[in-house]
Each structure stands twice: as structure tokens, then as C-alpha cells.
Motif scaffolding. Structure first.
Motif, PDB file in Angstrom:
ATOM      1  N   THR A  91       2.238  -4.504   3.616  1.00 53.84           N
ATOM      2  CA  THR A  91       3.011  -3.528   4.437  1.00 53.84           C
ATOM      3  C   THR A  91       2.757  -2.205   3.520  1.00 53.84           C
ATOM      4  O   THR A  91       2.477  -2.094   2.418  1.00 53.84           O
ATOM      5  N   VAL A  92       2.901  -1.034   4.329  1.00 53.83           N
ATOM      6  CA  VAL A  92       2.282   0.235   4.050  1.00 53.83           C
ATOM      7  C   VAL A  92       3.536   1.176   3.998  1.00 53.83           C
ATOM      8  O   VAL A  92       4.364   0.910   4.942  1.00 53.83           O
ATOM      9  N   HIS A  93       3.812   1.865   2.663  1.00 52.36           N
ATOM     10  CA  HIS A  93       4.734   2.794   2.797  1.00 52.36           C
ATOM     11  C   HIS A  93       4.463   4.207   2.372  1.00 52.36           C
ATOM     12  O   HIS A  93       3.566   4.530   1.685  1.00 52.36           O
ATOM     13  N   GLU A  94       4.775   4.916   3.462  1.00 54.76           N
ATOM     14  CA  GLU A  94       4.675   6.270   3.547  1.00 54.76           C
ATOM     15  C   GLU A  94       5.505   7.138   2.978  1.00 54.76           C
ATOM     16  O   GLU A  94       6.891   7.082   3.683  1.00 54.76           O
ATOM     17  N   ALA A  95       5.185   8.274   2.230  1.00 54.47           N
ATOM     18  CA  ALA A  95       6.666   9.052   1.697  1.00 54.47           C
ATOM     19  C   ALA A  95       7.120  10.067   2.778  1.00 54.47           C
ATOM     20  O   ALA A  95       8.294  10.178   2.817  1.00 54.47           O
ATOM     21  N   ARG A 131       9.368   7.433  -0.643  1.00 55.80           N
ATOM     22  CA  ARG A 131       8.504   8.025  -1.484  1.00 55.80           C
ATOM     23  C   ARG A 131       8.865   7.444  -3.071  1.00 55.80           C
ATOM     24  O   ARG A 131       9.700   7.198  -3.618  1.00 55.80           O
ATOM     25  N   LEU A 132       7.381   7.031  -3.570  1.00 48.81           N
ATOM     26  CA  LEU A 132       7.437   6.258  -4.719  1.00 48.81           C
ATOM     27  C   LEU A 132       8.121   7.191  -6.027  1.00 48.81           C
ATOM     28  O   LEU A 132       7.503   8.251  -6.162  1.00 48.81           O
ATOM     29  N   VAL A 133       8.878   6.436  -6.995  1.00 50.61           N
ATOM     30  CA  VAL A 133       9.253   7.112  -8.025  1.00 50.61           C
ATOM     31  C   VAL A 133       9.176   6.300  -9.320  1.00 50.61           C
ATOM     32  O   VAL A 133       9.283   6.838 -10.435  1.00 50.61           O
ATOM     33  N   SER A 134       9.037   4.758  -8.881  1.00 52.58           N
ATOM     34  CA  SER A 134       8.577   4.086 -10.438  1.00 52.58           C
ATOM     35  C   SER A 134       7.997   3.118  -9.824  1.00 52.58           C
ATOM     36  O   SER A 134       7.672   2.346  -8.666  1.00 52.58           O
ATOM     37  N   LEU A 135       7.259   2.430 -10.640  1.00 48.22           N
ATOM     38  CA  LEU A 135       6.368   1.142 -10.518  1.00 48.22           C
ATOM     39  C   LEU A 135       6.421   0.227 -12.027  1.00 48.22           C
ATOM     40  O   LEU A 135       6.310   0.615 -12.969  1.00 48.22           O
ATOM     41  N   VAL A 155       0.955  -1.164  -0.055  1.00 50.69           N
ATOM     42  CA  VAL A 155       0.004   0.076   0.062  1.00 50.69           C
ATOM     43  C   VAL A 155       0.830   1.079   0.078  1.00 50.69           C
ATOM     44  O   VAL A 155       1.776   1.432   0.971  1.00 50.69           O
ATOM     45  N   ILE A 156       0.731   2.209  -0.959  1.00 53.39           N
ATOM     46  CA  ILE A 156       1.332   3.353  -1.004  1.00 53.39           C
ATOM     47  C   ILE A 156       0.764   4.562  -0.396  1.00 53.39           C
ATOM     48  O   ILE A 156      -0.530   4.689  -1.057  1.00 53.39           O
ATOM     49  N   GLY A 157       1.204   4.989   0.633  1.00 57.17           N
ATOM     50  CA  GLY A 157       0.334   5.920   1.280  1.00 57.17           C
ATOM     51  C   GLY A 157      -0.421   5.791   2.699  1.00 57.17           C
ATOM     52  O   GLY A 157      -1.122   4.538   2.793  1.00 57.17           O
ATOM     53  N   ASP A 192       2.300  -9.135  -4.937  1.00 58.37           N
ATOM     54  CA  ASP A 192       1.419  -9.420  -6.031  1.00 58.37           C
ATOM     55  C   ASP A 192       0.732  -8.244  -6.671  1.00 58.37           C
ATOM     56  O   ASP A 192       0.347  -8.062  -7.678  1.00 58.37           O
ATOM     57  N   VAL A 193       0.351  -7.291  -5.722  1.00 61.56           N
ATOM     58  CA  VAL A 193      -0.351  -6.146  -6.081  1.00 61.56           C
ATOM     59  C   VAL A 193       0.121  -4.825  -5.415  1.00 61.56           C
ATOM     60  O   VAL A 193       0.754  -4.988  -4.279  1.00 61.56           O
ATOM     61  N   VAL A 194       0.001  -3.685  -6.124  1.00 59.28           N
ATOM     62  CA  VAL A 194       0.586  -2.475  -5.544  1.00 59.28           C
ATOM     63  C   VAL A 194      -0.943  -1.480  -5.487  1.00 59.28           C
ATOM     64  O   VAL A 194      -1.412  -1.259  -6.524  1.00 59.28           O
ATOM     65  N   ILE A 195      -1.116  -1.100  -4.120  1.00 60.50           N
ATOM     66  CA  ILE A 195      -2.244  -0.293  -4.272  1.00 60.50           C
ATOM     67  C   ILE A 195      -1.874   1.280  -3.652  1.00 60.50           C
ATOM     68  O   ILE A 195      -1.288   1.546  -2.870  1.00 60.50           O
ATOM     69  N   GLY A 196      -2.358   2.171  -4.463  1.00 62.56           N
ATOM     70  CA  GLY A 196      -2.231   3.525  -4.431  1.00 62.56           C
ATOM     71  C   GLY A 196      -3.513   4.145  -3.780  1.00 62.56           C
ATOM     72  O   GLY A 196      -4.412   4.252  -3.863  1.00 62.56           O
TER      73      GLY A 196
END
Length: 393
Positions: free
Chosen positions: A31-35, A126-130, A9-11, A146-150
Motif C-alpha cells: 500500500t502506498v501512503h501519500e502525505a 503525513r508520516l510522523v512516527s515510525l 511505501v511512504i510517498g 513487514d517493511v516500511v519503504i521511504g
């Protein structure tokens, strides 16, 4: 049956932790990734959690979070600048009570709930590529699932990466402000929010029986950058001036506000329709997928709904069927809410001539809308968590 076993999860705002709770309940490692490096404590004004938002949180055993940080709102009272009561909209006895929360308190409560359930949240990512299910961050690290959730908000990086042609946010003609203050001595509104179409701006306020006050302002402006250099101490007299002559307690509540407590939201924005919600192994939720302006009162609630419904789809269906089913469940509903909020914004941002016409017609319009059943479609939105999601024909 779903084939997804892991998710990123991005954000880490509101939608992100709710998505993580739902995914975990669906049996998907997340897992959650926060910028941002730090926490969002103290950031953001008041917002409402509608009955449908509470229903969504209850589906993942998290409605108690709202009860812990929220104040009940049993209804909304519409007023004119003269103080005349135009209409009152109650809530529904058969649905969870609406709650007024402060964004930073809701954020921290959801964050702590997720961490307390063993969900990992990382900061400074901070996400820069996908590429497929591989997320690349500015610090040179990557993460794969398996998935990336914005869940990264109205200026979503995930949205831009999956669709470089995605529309930009649209300014709705209003600047947003809000604050807590001392409401002692001002007639209490109890558990009702009062909403006022002032002569020059829109004012919402609630004063509890214990003297705690809270308010927000939507100030019309053609220029979203108006006052960009103002400090909170400079904004407060500007806001008070906007309600001079209005027979409501707006000026007094604003004057009682400590500048350090003023939340300056800036230009309010929405996107009427985001054309692409998913591509390859990435998908959008919350304001990344369907950003509505605060006038809807539904932003956080819709984000919770989408997070829970996406988790159900990933639980029950393989990709890409899961993404298609999720969009089919959500798009028409959220875009209807966005459109309704846009109509409200038009009334709030009316010019001098339009305001005269609006004020003349408002009592009649309010009588026509006073039936709460007209709004049930927004608030009565059950989510049957155990029910299997079927693939689209």
C-alpha cells in the motif's frame, strides 16, 4: 528465500508507484501512503528518462508508460553562448531510447498504472512516527507491514526518523526554471535537446518539428532564496535578461512563455552521500536515499532502478540481509552519478573569471568527452529480474 510478505511505501511521487509495481510483481502485498490530500497534476518541469530508467521499468512491465507520455531524445547538442556547436552526444542503438517527459504527466501515468493493477494509494497520510514496521500518521491512524519503504523525496521524513543525524540537502548554487511554450518559427531541434553554456546562465531547449517548444534554465545564484517573492510574471524578464547578448533562441522562447506555464523549481539541491539507508524494518529509495541534482538527468531513472532492485532483494532474502544486499547493489553507482552531476553544477555556476576559463577550455573538453562510450556506465545498466539475489558473504 525472502520472508517479507507485506510492505508500506511512504510517498506517492515517482519512486513510490514504481516500488509498488515492483513489490507486487515480487509477490509482496503493498500500500502506498501519500502525505498530500490531492494529486500532483501540473506540478514539476521536464525531465529525462534515461535508457537505464526504461530498462528498470521494463523489468516490472511498465516501460509502455514512458512511451505513452514521453518524446524521444536521440541525443544532446552542447553549444556555447555564441551558438557554436561544441559537441553532440548520441544515444546507444542497443539500448532503449531516452525520453523527455513532463514530471506531472509521468507522475499521473505511473499513478494510474499502479491503481490499474489493483495497488491501493491513500492520500492525506503525513508520516510522523515510525516504530519497527508501524507507521504513524498525523491524522492519528497507523499502518503496519513487514517493511516500511521511504520514497518521500529529498526531505524525507523516513530518512530523518531512521537517522536523526542524516545530512541536510546541499544547495548547489543554481536556481531552476522550466516551461512549455510556442516554438513555431524557431529552428527545430527535432529529437535532440540543445544545452547551452550562456554567458550568465545555462539554457536547455527542444523544439519539435510541429512547433512545440520546451526549455529550462539553471540560473547561478549564491543565495538560494533570491527572488523568493517573485511571481512567474516577474521571473520571466529576469530570465530573459540573463541571456541578453547570447546568440541562441533563449530570449525569444522565454518571451513566448505564458507566466502560468512557468515552473519555478527554486534552489537545486543534492546530498553527496546519505550514510544510513536502512534501520530495523525501514529502508530508503529514490531521492530519500540518493538525491542527485537535476543536472544528472538521472533522478527518476535511478529511483526506478532502486525500487526494482529493492523488490528483488526482498523477494529473495530475509531481513536484514535483503537490505544489506540492496545497498551493496546501489550505493557505489548512485554516488558516482551524484558526484558527476556536482562537477556539472560547478561549470554551470562558475563566476565571471571562471566562466572565461571554462569557455576557453570547453571546446577541447568537449572533444575529449565526445566518445559516448565514456558514458555507457550510466546508461547501460541491465537488471535481470528473474535472477536470484544472493546474500553478501
Amino acid at each position: 528465500m525472502g520472508t517479507v510478505t507485506s510492505a508500506i511505501v511512504i510517498g506517492g511521487g515517482i519512486a513510490g508507484p514504481v516500488a509498488a509495481l515492483a513489490l507486487q510483481k515480487a509477490g509482496i502485498a503493498v500500500t502506498v501512503h501519500e502525505a498530500h490530500d490531492g494529486f500532483a497534476d501540473g506540478v514539476g518541469g521536464a525531465l529525462s528518462i534515461a535508457p537505464n530508467g526504461r530498462t528498470a521499468l521494463a523489468a516490472v512491465d511498465a516501460d509502455h508508460v514512458i512511451e505513452r507520455v514521453g518524446q524521444p531524445m536521440s541525443g544532446m547538442v552542447m553549444q556555447s553562448w555564441t551558438g557554436k556547436r561544441l559537441a553532440e552526444f548520441g544515444t546507444f542503438d542497443d539500448l532503449p531510447a531516452m525520453q523527455l517527459v513532463w514530471r506531472h504527466e509521468l507522475y499521473r501515468a505511473l499513478y494510474d498504472e499502479a491503481v490499474g493493477r489493483g495497488i491501493r494509494i491513500t492520500h492525506g497520510k503525513r508520516l510522523v512516527s515510525l516504530t519497527g514496521g508501524v507507521a504513524g500518521f498525523a491524522d492519528g491512524t497507523t499502518a503496519e507491514a513487514d517493511v516500511v519503504i521511504g520514497a518521500d523525496g529529498i526531505r524525507s521524513t523516513v530518512r530523518r526518523l531512521i537517522d536523526p543525524g542524516a545530512p541536510a540537502p546541499r544547495y548547489v548554487g543554481l536556481l531552476g526554471f522550466g516551461a512549455r511554450c510556442d516554438g513555431d518559427g524557431i529552428a527545430p531541434t527535432g529529437d535532440k535537446m540543445h544545452l547551452v553554456f550562456g554567458k550568465r546562465a545555462f539554457f536547455g531547449y527542444q523544439v519539435t518539428g510541429t512547433g512545440e517548444g520546451g526549455w529550462f534554465v539553471n540560473l547561478p545564484s549564491r543565495d538560494p532564496s533570491y527572488g523568493a517573492g517573485f511571481t512567474p510574471a516577474e521571473w520571466l524578464p529576469v530570465l530573459a535578461e540573463a541571456f541578453t547578448g547570447d546568440r541562441i533562441p533563449a530570449v525569444e522562447l522565454i518571451r513566448r512563455t505564458d507566466p502560468k506555464d512557468l515552473v519555478v523549481t527554486g534552489g537545486l539541491e543534492d546530498i553527496p552521500s546519505v550514510p544510513v539507508w536502512h534501520r530495523d524494518r525501514a529502508v530508503l529509495i529514490g531521492d530519500a536515499a540518493h538525491p542527485t541534482s537535476p543536472s544528472s538527468g538521472q533522478g527518476a531513472s535511478l529511483a526506478a532502478e532502486s525500487a526494482v532492485q529493492l523488490a528483488r532483494c526482498l523477494r529473495d532474502l530475509p531481513l536484514p540481509q535483503a537490505f544489506s544486499a540492496y545497498e551493496a547493489l546501489r550505493r557505489a553507482r548512485v554516488e558516482r552519478v551524484i558526484a558527476a552531476a556536482a562537477r556539472t553544477n560547478s561549470d554551470k555556476a562558475a563566476g565571471p573569471v571562471a566562466r572565461v576559463l571554462r569557455d576557453a577550455l570547453m571546446p577541447v573538453a568537449m572533444r575529449l568527452l565526445a566518445n559516448p562510450e565514456k558514458f555507457r556506465w550510466q546508461f547501460d545498466h541491465p537488471i535481470d529480474w528473474p535472477a536470484p539475489v544472493r546474500a553478501l558473504a
